[in-house]
Motif scaffolding. Structure first.
Motif: not given
Length: 144
Positions: A31-45, A47-58
């Motif tokens: 449950v803890l792992l899936v909560a973390f990875l679910l959050f990660d998946a949702v922010i990738h979908i 695309l809030p500003d901080f995710v866009r910036e990190s994509f551009e950075e790399v």
């Protein structure tokens, strides 16, 4: 004319049983792992500003974000269904390996960033080992 019946012998692989405490511990970690990875998946979908910036950075195009998020959701779905949990764990490991490679290519810090997906993968397999007897049969960590 006589018909002969070929006899075949099959060897059953014994699947270790998972005790109540192990199953509960595995579910809590899952449950803890899936909560973390679910959050990660949702922010990738999303695309809030901080995710866009990190994509551009790399150096990744932002249109990869939703693709990465959906792939993670598929891996998580397979990981959570008992019948496909082993396949989900394998695919999740591959996904996390891609994250390690991306972090290496962009010369991120070793222990905090490059190896972070490795830590997540270890937790994923520990959770699966705790809750699934088939994984215990494959990886017999403790003597029987």
């Amino acid at each position: 004319m006589t018909a002969s019946v070929a006899s075949t012998t099959t060897t059953a692989i014994s699947t270790p049983t998972v005790g109540r405490k192990g199953r509960i511990a595995g579910r809590v970690v899952t449950v803890l792992l899936v909560a973390f990875l679910l959050f990660d998946a949702v922010i990738h979908i999303a695309l809030p500003d901080f995710v866009r910036e990190s994509f551009e950075e790399v150096g990744l195009a932002t249109y990869y974000g939703p693709v990465i998020g959906v792939v993670m959701l598929v891996c998580l779905a397979l990981y959570l269904v008992p019948a496909t949990a082993l396949l989900g764990g394998i695919l999740l490991t591959g996904y996390l390996g891609g994250a390690v490679a991306t972090n290496m290519l962009t010369e991120q810090p070793l222990f905090s960033t490059i190896l972070f997906p490795v830590y997540v993968g270890i937790v994923a397999w520990i959770a699966l080992w705790l809750r699934d007897g088939r994984v215990r049969a494959i990886f017999p960590v403790l003597p029987r």
